[in-house]
Structures are given as structure tokens and as C-alpha cells.
Design an enzyme around this catalytic site. Structure first.
Site, PDB file in Angstrom:
ATOM      1  N   LYS A 115       0.815  -1.218   0.000  1.00 36.81           N
ATOM      2  CA  LYS A 115       0.000   0.000   0.000  1.00 36.81           C
ATOM      3  C   LYS A 115       0.850   1.270   0.000  1.00 36.81           C
ATOM      4  O   LYS A 115       0.436   2.279  -0.557  1.00 36.81           O
ATOM      5  CB  LYS A 115      -0.974   0.001   1.187  1.00 36.81           C
ATOM      6  CG  LYS A 115      -2.061  -1.051   1.028  1.00 36.81           C
ATOM      7  CD  LYS A 115      -3.306  -0.784   1.854  1.00 36.81           C
ATOM      8  CE  LYS A 115      -4.395  -1.762   1.440  1.00 36.81           C
ATOM      9  NZ  LYS A 115      -5.600  -1.683   2.228  1.00 36.81           N
ATOM     10  N   LYS A 217      -5.526  -9.439  -6.362  1.00 38.58           N
ATOM     11  CA  LYS A 217      -6.703  -9.542  -5.486  1.00 38.58           C
ATOM     12  C   LYS A 217      -7.802  -8.573  -5.941  1.00 38.58           C
ATOM     13  O   LYS A 217      -7.504  -7.445  -6.324  1.00 38.58           O
ATOM     14  CB  LYS A 217      -6.208  -9.184  -4.072  1.00 38.58           C
ATOM     15  CG  LYS A 217      -7.213  -9.177  -2.976  1.00 38.58           C
ATOM     16  CD  LYS A 217      -6.541  -8.817  -1.654  1.00 38.58           C
ATOM     17  CE  LYS A 217      -6.719  -7.344  -1.345  1.00 38.58           C
ATOM     18  NZ  LYS A 217      -7.568  -7.020  -0.228  1.00 38.58           N
ATOM     19  N   LYS A 220     -11.159  -2.906  -3.395  1.00 39.25           N
ATOM     20  CA  LYS A 220     -11.956  -1.669  -3.507  1.00 39.25           C
ATOM     21  C   LYS A 220     -11.155  -0.575  -4.183  1.00 39.25           C
ATOM     22  O   LYS A 220     -11.708   0.301  -4.825  1.00 39.25           O
ATOM     23  CB  LYS A 220     -12.304  -1.140  -2.108  1.00 39.25           C
ATOM     24  CG  LYS A 220     -13.194  -1.999  -1.273  1.00 39.25           C
ATOM     25  CD  LYS A 220     -13.479  -1.234   0.036  1.00 39.25           C
ATOM     26  CE  LYS A 220     -13.789  -2.164   1.165  1.00 39.25           C
ATOM     27  NZ  LYS A 220     -12.828  -2.119   2.252  1.00 39.25           N
TER      28      LYS A 220
HETATM   29  N1  AQP Z   1     -10.285 -10.206  -2.791  1.00 38.96           N
HETATM   30  C1  AQP Z   1     -10.622 -10.661  -1.598  1.00 38.96           C
HETATM   31  N2  AQP Z   1     -10.934 -11.967  -1.419  1.00 38.96           N
HETATM   32  C2  AQP Z   1     -11.286 -12.450  -0.186  1.00 38.96           C
HETATM   33  N3  AQP Z   1     -11.389 -11.668   0.912  1.00 38.96           N
HETATM   34  C3  AQP Z   1     -11.111 -10.357   0.772  1.00 38.96           C
HETATM   35  N4  AQP Z   1     -11.119  -9.325   1.635  1.00 38.96           N
HETATM   36  C4  AQP Z   1     -10.736  -8.193   0.994  1.00 38.96           C
HETATM   37  N5  AQP Z   1     -10.491  -8.448  -0.280  1.00 38.96           N
HETATM   38  C5  AQP Z   1     -10.709  -9.787  -0.468  1.00 38.96           C
HETATM   39  C6  AQP Z   1     -11.478  -9.443   3.050  1.00 38.96           C
HETATM   40  O1  AQP Z   1     -12.525  -8.498   3.303  1.00 38.96           O
HETATM   41  C7  AQP Z   1     -12.412  -8.074   4.648  1.00 38.96           C
HETATM   42  C8  AQP Z   1     -12.537  -6.592   4.728  1.00 38.96           C
HETATM   43  O2  AQP Z   1     -11.459  -5.976   4.068  1.00 38.96           O
HETATM   44  P1  AQP Z   1     -11.105  -4.483   4.358  1.00 38.96           P
HETATM   45  O3  AQP Z   1     -12.069  -3.596   3.713  1.00 38.96           O
HETATM   46  O4  AQP Z   1     -10.998  -4.251   5.780  1.00 38.96           O
HETATM   47  O5  AQP Z   1      -9.659  -4.290   3.781  1.00 38.96           O
HETATM   48  P2  AQP Z   1      -8.878  -4.876   2.588  1.00 38.96           P
HETATM   49  O6  AQP Z   1      -8.465  -6.264   2.875  1.00 38.96           O
HETATM   50  O7  AQP Z   1      -7.788  -3.904   2.325  1.00 38.96           O
HETATM   51  O8  AQP Z   1      -9.969  -4.885   1.419  1.00 38.96           O
HETATM   52  P3  AQP Z   1      -9.944  -4.312  -0.036  1.00 38.96           P
HETATM   53  O9  AQP Z   1     -11.294  -4.456  -0.577  1.00 38.96           O
HETATM   54  O10 AQP Z   1      -8.865  -4.885  -0.844  1.00 38.96           O
HETATM   55  O11 AQP Z   1      -9.693  -2.768   0.165  1.00 38.96           O
HETATM   56  P4  AQP Z   1      -8.514  -1.874  -0.294  1.00 38.96           P
HETATM   57  O12 AQP Z   1      -8.610  -1.775  -1.757  1.00 38.96           O
HETATM   58  O13 AQP Z   1      -8.839  -0.575   0.406  1.00 38.96           O
HETATM   59  O14 AQP Z   1      -7.237  -2.494   0.154  1.00 38.96           O
HETATM   60  C9  AQP Z   1     -11.087  -8.599   5.208  1.00 38.96           C
HETATM   61  O15 AQP Z   1     -11.351  -9.730   6.010  1.00 38.96           O
HETATM   62  C10 AQP Z   1     -10.351  -8.997   3.969  1.00 38.96           C
HETATM   63  O16 AQP Z   1      -9.458 -10.073   4.208  1.00 38.96           O
END
Ligand code: AQP
Length: 354
Positions: A115, A217, A220
Site C-alpha cells: 500500500k 486480489k 476496492k
Molecule cells: N479479494 C478478496 N478476497 C477475499 N477476501 C477479501 N477481503 C478483501 N479483499 C478480499 C477481506 O474483506 C475483509 C474486509 O477488508 P477491508 O475492507 O478491511 O480491507 P482490505 O483487505 O484492504 O480490502 P480491499 O477491498 O482490498 O480494500 P482496499 O482496496 O482498500 O485495500 C477482510 O477480512 C479482507 O481479508
């Protein structure tokens, strides 16, 4: 082995549209774990500041995550649904954990490296300390089980390291109180105040991949909206994204082994299997030998069937936010009361006067 009372905790950041990865990797597990467990589900709004300080509409972002929890089937009366910033004990414990955790441990966190990117000097201190706040989120309830996607595994290992170091560093202090519990870690007996957190990662979709690149992955923050299916997408958007999803020219194999080296095919079959609650082998027994032109429409129908009731309920809940606000206020009050029990004891163990 741990003999702490089982407490399930997990959180989701209000950082944009929730997507299918968040749903299959996390929220669906939250729903399943409700039966017979004490569950605490949190909108981790303080974490949302770590990568981006100013958010366009933070209050509605927070509400929409709570709406997704409820629309997916989480019962906020039997369990607790709240937002992190309303319980200041998370930040208080995180400070103590910042002093427990070692810089060498933080330097190994791959999510920080990803990140922060190339210009690490410009990343916020919050982004660096993120895993310490995450450990506090869980341990302020003495949480024992954490359902998350695969990407959070390393952070949960760090939460265990922090808990263990706190238990050992303050061992004498903990023994002087009656707050500790005898547990066994490996083969070692430990008198512990904090439990050893168990990650709950297994499940049909621990890592859902981008629809545009099967090696990345689903996220968002991916600039391409075509890379993910959002929980608020309508039927037309879901259909367009699946039709445009990257694939290779071959048809589907009949065996799971045939998905090796085909990340996009593997991802789409994995998504189908997770949404249908079936194994990949079972899905391939039905679709093996078929072209994506046959498989993709079947996947669209399935995704729309599973997601559209959730989307409709999220829209209903967001059309009048008074219910969500009351739910979050009530959840926050209950969470604060529980967190304060832990913090009173932690202040006592550390030796703070109040
Ligand atoms: N691609 C994924 N597959 C399975 N699980 C996922 N999670 C996120 N992406 C995937 C799980 O969703 C939960 C919440 O995630 P978060 O919003 O707290 O943070 P993150 O992991 O950083 O999710 P994003 O969507 O990828 O956001 P950004 O783009 O901001 O980094 C967690 O349990 C995560 O494991």
C-alpha cells in the site's frame, strides 16, 4: 490450545464499495459464525484514514458497511455491530500495543509495502501502525476467533505476537491480579491475559481475484470498476462485468488440476463454487468441456440470484438511515461497556493510575 471464552471479532473498512471478495472472503463467514457464538462486527473507520486522510462522505460510507452486514444476515441485536471510532478504548489499547510491537515486526508487513508503494517516506505513520490497531480491535474484547480473507493472515500472526509479548512482558503483573488464564501455547504453559487469536481463513473463497487480472486480489481501491463486482451493482452491471471478465481461449477443464496456470479460469470457477456452496470439482463436473460463452451466463444468473436480495435490502436500509444510526449507536454503547472492562484491567496490569 486456549481456554478463553470464544469471542468472534472482525472488521471491514469503510473505504469504498464493498465487493464480492469482501462478501465471500469475510461477510458471509461472519453470518455463518453467528450461530452459537458471541460475535462482534465492526466498521473500522479509524483504519480508513491510514491510506487516505480525507473521505468524501465518511458517515454514509460507515452506514453502508453496517447496511451490508445487516442485509447479508447479521443480527445486530443478538450480536454487536458498531463503528470503531465510537469506542475510544481501541485507540488506547493500540498505543500500548505500539509500545509492545517491535519495528522489525512491522517492517515485515507485506500489506504496508504494497500500500505504501515506492514512496514509503510519504506513507502515513497510521498505515505503518495499522496492524497494531488491528490487534487492539480484536484484543480489546479478548477476541479469540477472527474470520478474514487470506490477505489478513500476516496481520493476525502479528496480533498473536503482540498478545504473547504483552503476556510475557507483564507476566509478573498479571500474576498479581486474578485477570489471567493458564493456557498452553505450543507445548509451553503461559499465564495469559490476552488470548492467542485464531484466524478463520478457510472457506470456499479466501482470496477472490480481480476480474481483469487473475493474479491480483479483487480490491476496492483498484482503479478499474470492471475488476470487481460491487454489492451495490445492479443486474446489468454484474452481467457486463462477468461478460467482460478476462479469460483464456480454452474451454473449462473437467478436473480441478486443469485450472493450474489459468488464474482467470480458476477465479471464475472459484467464484461460482463459493456462490453456489459447491466444490470446484463439482462445478467442473457440470461445466467441464464447455466454453466460457456457456459458463459466464450461468455465473451471471447465479451471482444475480445471490446478490440481488442483499443489494435490495442495502438500498432499503440506506434510504432512511435512522435505523442504521440507531443500530450503530446501540452497538457502540454495548461495545464500549465491554471494551472498558478490558481496559480497566489493562491499565491496572500496566500500572497506570486513574
Ligand atoms: N479479494 C478478496 N478476497 C477475499 N477476501 C477479501 N477481503 C478483501 N479483499 C478480499 C477481506 O474483506 C475483509 C474486509 O477488508 P477491508 O475492507 O478491511 O480491507 P482490505 O483487505 O484492504 O480490502 P480491499 O477491498 O482490498 O480494500 P482496499 O482496496 O482498500 O485495500 C477482510 O477480512 C479482507 O481479508
Amino acid at each position: 490450545m486456549n481456554e478463553f471464552k470464544k469471542v468472534v471479532f472482525s472488521g471491514v473498512q469503510p473505504t469504498g464499495n464493498l465487493h464480492l471478495g469482501n462478501y465471500l472472503g469475510a461477510i458471509r463467514k461472519f453470518v455463518a459464525l453467528q450461530e452459537g457464538n458471541d460475535c462482534i462486527y465492526c466498521v473500522v473507520d479509524m483504519h480508513a484514514l491510514t491510506a487516505q486522510l480525507v473521505h468524501e462522505d465518511m458517515p454514509n460510507q460507515i452506514r453502508s458497511i453496517a447496511a451490508a452486514f445487516i442485509a447479508s444476515g447479521i443480527d445486530p441485536e443478538k450480536h454487536i455491530v458498531f463503528n470503531q471510532s465510537a469506542v475510544p478504548q481501541h485507540a488506547e489499547l493500540a498505543w500500548i500495543f505500539n509500545c509492545v510491537a517491535r519495528i522489525g515486526w512491522m517492517n515485515r508487513m507485506t500489506q504496508f509495502k504494497d500500500k505504501a508503494g515506492k514512496d514509503r517516506e510519504q506513507a502515513s505513520l497510521g498505515l505503518y501502525a495499522y496492524p497494531s490497531l488491528m490487534a487492539a480491535d480484536i484484543l480489546v474484547y479478548r477476541g479469540t476467533h477472527v474470520p478474514v480473507g487470506d490477505d489478513q493472515k500476516q496481520h493476525l500472526e502479528l496480533a498473536r505476537d503482540i498478545a504473547m509479548k504483552f503476556n510475557l512482558d507483564y507476566a509478573e503483573h498479571i500474576r498479581k491480579t486474578d485477570y489471567g488464564i493458564d493456557i498452553t501455547v505450543g507445548n509451553e504453559p503461559v499465564h495469559a491475559y490476552f488470548p492467542m487469536v485464531e484466524p478463520l481463513i478457510d472457506g470456499p473463497a479466501p482470496r477472490v481475484m480481480s476480474l481483469r487480472d487473475g493474479t491480483k486480489k479483487m480490491s476496492k481501491s483498484d482503479p478499474s470498476d470492471l475488476s470487481r463486482i460491487n454489492l451495490m451493482d445492479d443486474e446489468e452491471a454484474i452481467s457486463k462485468k462477468i461478460r467482460k471478465a478476462k479469460t483464456d481461449p480454452d474451454g473449462l477443464p473437467s478436473e480441478v488440476d486443469g485450472l493450474k496456470g489459468r488464474p482467470e479460469a480458476d477465479n471464475l470457477v472459484g467464484i461460482y463454487a463459493a456462490l453456489a456452496d459447491r466444490s470446484k470439482a463439482d462445478v467442473l463436473a457440470e461445466f467441464g468441456g464447455q466454453q466460457f460463452s456457456v459458463f459466464k451466463p450461468a455465473l451471471v444468473d447465479l451471482a444475480v440470484n445471490v446478490l440481488s436480495p442483499i443489494t435490495a435490502e442495502m438500498r432499503r436500509l440506506m434510504s432512511d438511515t435512522s435505523h442504521i444510526d440507531a443500530t450503530l449507536r446501540n452497538g457502540s454503547e454495548r461495545a464500549r461497556a465491554r471494551a472498558e472492562v478490558t481496559m480497566k484491567q489493562v491499565r491496572d496490569i500496566v500500572g497506570f493510575l486513574y
